[in-house]
Design an enzyme around this catalytic site. Structure first.
Site, mmCIF file in Angstrom:
data_model
loop_
_atom_site.group_PDB
_atom_site.id
_atom_site.type_symbol
_atom_site.label_atom_id
_atom_site.label_comp_id
_atom_site.label_asym_id
_atom_site.label_seq_id
_atom_site.Cartn_x
_atom_site.Cartn_y
_atom_site.Cartn_z
ATOM 1 N N SER A 1 0.845 -1.183 0.000
ATOM 2 C CA SER A 1 0.000 0.000 0.000
ATOM 3 C C SER A 1 0.887 1.242 0.000
ATOM 4 O O SER A 1 2.104 1.154 0.104
ATOM 5 C CB SER A 1 -0.873 0.000 1.249
ATOM 6 N N LYS A 2 0.235 2.404 -0.097
ATOM 7 C CA LYS A 2 0.971 3.671 -0.051
ATOM 8 C C LYS A 2 1.789 3.755 1.226
ATOM 9 O O LYS A 2 2.927 4.215 1.247
ATOM 10 C CB LYS A 2 -0.029 4.835 -0.100
ATOM 11 N N ARG A 3 1.164 3.304 2.297
ATOM 12 C CA ARG A 3 1.819 3.378 3.597
ATOM 13 C C ARG A 3 3.054 2.465 3.667
ATOM 14 O O ARG A 3 4.084 2.831 4.216
ATOM 15 C CB ARG A 3 0.815 2.974 4.667
ATOM 16 N N ALA B 1 5.836 4.059 1.889
ATOM 17 C CA ALA B 1 6.476 5.092 2.703
ATOM 18 C C ALA B 1 7.412 4.453 3.732
ATOM 19 O O ALA B 1 8.518 4.947 3.972
ATOM 20 C CB ALA B 1 5.417 5.937 3.408
#
Length: 494
Positions: free
Chosen positions: A257-259, A262
């Site tokens: 995911s985006k998280r 990151a």
RNA sequence: GCCCCCAUCGUCUAGCGGCCCAGGACGUGGCCCUCUCAAGGCCAAAACAGGGGUUCGAGUCCCCUUGGGGGCACCA
């Protein structure tokens, strides 16, 4: 051995975001199959979604492929016999094919508004039914439909999915997949903006471009029966279907995911190809890493692209999901860095020194490379190991100049003795300096680490460095003595 | 909820009925080498999800359970 016939394989990304590891792996498998069979590797851009189009995404895709060395034979920027290779430039083709299906009785115009469809879906959800199109327009009279279209009414074209029976599709890695037709939906083929959905666009283009193998991740598996039905409705031959699995986040729980992306960035990694170069990863390492998430080889798993081509067999891909493991990326990257010839590695790390504002002497760089080669995990590791070679002065921390278990005064004394030995040499080389220095260690009754440690910090300014004598030889006698003298003074002031 | 897929060490995987008391790699621990850090060498711990079949014989074939993943858009 039918798959050793020259294959025509396409990598067909949509320019809706950044190029990530998953796309890169698919492109790699496409490339390997094409090259392995002496076939053709094609790039096709699937830009039929105007709402999600991202400016610059196509360029990043092309740049990513170029960086990895996955060169394609046909594509939007280089052309080819089956172009255009950008779907937005092929509207008429899809329009005609969609209507051909209508003519054949395999598709129909649908006038349902997005609003009605949303309400329909909502109601079905409330009744705990599967969301699906209810077929309101399925039996509309075609003449009537044409009149409404002529009147300017908005419409889409839907596929008329058979209501009965079972669709059997074959995936190379998974065998036969049976799906009851009554769970399949009347999918939209042509959108009201006149552009096709993936289902139509990809099938039409794959046929027209004579694609022999479709490699795509298994998120497409649920729509495989739809695709097979579309192809059969046209009366075309199916390509060989290959659905490798998707990449899972490092924990193995779900897609990245985006998280997660990151989090990876925080640790010095990235799932985006565009970041990899800046992080110091080399194409050889990245390629080797992603290749083996979904493909297994018995042994000798450090491979270059060419070696992969030799060993690739599409049938050996694995159908199960693979968790991303950045520690392995480090391993493959470091292994390939070690394999690079000196000149090549020098050329690849030079930009990192330049970017750090250092002046690089090429001849000196060539001598440094063998010293740091096996110490680099990523290219940018060259900075902590070797940046000091290109600096006029180093700044040792006084406390680090003090040898283990010794006082500053004792350390200064050792440094003075070392200075004497080294200054007495006609030239400072590994051969000339190491034996007398070891003799000195012996005479003083100390450990090599104590004596050489002082020298290391004095000459390099740091506690971790490439091998000391080799480094001093490159730095040169004059500068070594100069730095040693300065260290002595620092120790005396403590 | 419905549909589809998957299932060997923590992770990536080899294995395609007997060659497997399961092999390699990453990671982890130990030892060796050693001027630091690496690299390299040696060693170790670590897996066939569970249950039924089929078979002389199953990690390998079939079924069920469980677990995991994916999909249910006028997105790809």
């Amino acid at each position: 051995m039918t798959d050793l016939m020259p294959a025509r394989v396409r990598f067909a990304p949509s320019p809706t975001g950044r190029m990530h590891l998953g796309s890169a792996r698919t492109a790699l498998y496409d490339y390997l199959l094409a090259r392995r069979t002496g076939g053709t590797f094609i790039l096709r851009i699937e830009d039929t979604d105007r709402k999600r189009y991202v400016e610059g995404a196509e360029e990043e895709l092309i740049e990513g492929l170029r960086w990895l060395g996955l060169n394609y034979d046909e594509g939007p920027d280089i052309g080819g016999p089956y172009g255009p290779y950008r779907q937005s430039e092929r509207r008429e083709i899809y329009y005609h094919h969609a209507w051909e299906l209508v003519e054949r009785g395999a598709a129909y115009p649908c006038f349902c508004t997005p609003d009605r469809l949303a309400k329909l879906r909502e109601e079905q959800m409330r009744r705990k039914e599967n969301p699906h199109y209810d077929g309101l327009c399925r039996h509309l009279d075609l003449g009537e439909a044409r009149r409404r279209i002529a009147n300017g009414e908005k419409y889409v074209i839907r596929f008329k999915m058979p209501k009965e029976g079972v669709t059997t599709a074959v995936d190379l890695l998974r065998g036969e997949i049976h799906t009851a037709n009554n769970v399949l939906d009347d999918a939209v083929l042509l959108k009201s903006d006149g552009l096709p959905t993936y289902h139509l666009g990809a099938m039409v283009d794959d046929h027209l471009m004579k694609i022999t193998h479709v490699i795509r991740t298994m998120e497409w598996l649920p729509s495989l029966p739809l695709h097979v039905n579309i192809i059969r409705a046209f009366g075309w031959d199916e390509p060989v279907w290959v659905h490798p699995s998707v990449f899972l986040k490092p924990s193995g729980k779900g897609k990245m995911s985006k998280r997660d992306a990151a989090d990876a960035m925080k640790d010095g990694y990235s799932i985006y190809l565009g970041d990899m170069r800046a992080l110091g990863f080399i194409p050889e390492g990245v390629l080797n890493w992603i290749a083996l998430m979904g493909w297994g080889v018995p042994e000798d798993d450090i491979m270059t692209l060419d070696e992969m081509i030799q060993r690739f067999d599409i049938r050996n891909l694995t159908p199960s999901p693979a968790a991303i493991n950045f520690a392995r990326l480090d391993h493959f990257n470091a292994a390939h860095i070690r394999r690079l010839p000196t000149e090549e590695l020098a050329a690849r790390i030079k930009p990192y020194f330049l970017n750090a504002g250092l002046q690089v002497d090429d001849e000196r760089l060539l001598r440094i490379v063998p010293l740091i080669r096996e110490r680099l995990v990523t290219l940018d590791d060259c900075l902590p190991f070797a940046a000091w070679f290109f600096k006029e002065n180093v700044e040792p921390k006084p406390e680090e100049l003090v040898a283990k278990n010794l006082t500053p005064a004792q350390s200064a004394e050792i440094a003075r003795k070392a200075f004497e030995v080294l200054s007495g040499l006609p030239v400072l080389t590994v051969e000339s300096a190491e034996p007398p220095m070891r003799a000195l260690v012996e005479r003083l009754g100390l450990s090599p680490g104590q004596v050489f440690g002082i020298l290391r910090v004095a000459v390099t300014g740091q506690t971790v460095s490439p091998p000391l004598f080799e480094s001093m030889e490159i730095v040169g006698k004059e500068k070594v003595l100069q730095r040693l003298q300065r260290a002595i003074e620092m120790l005396e002031r403590m």
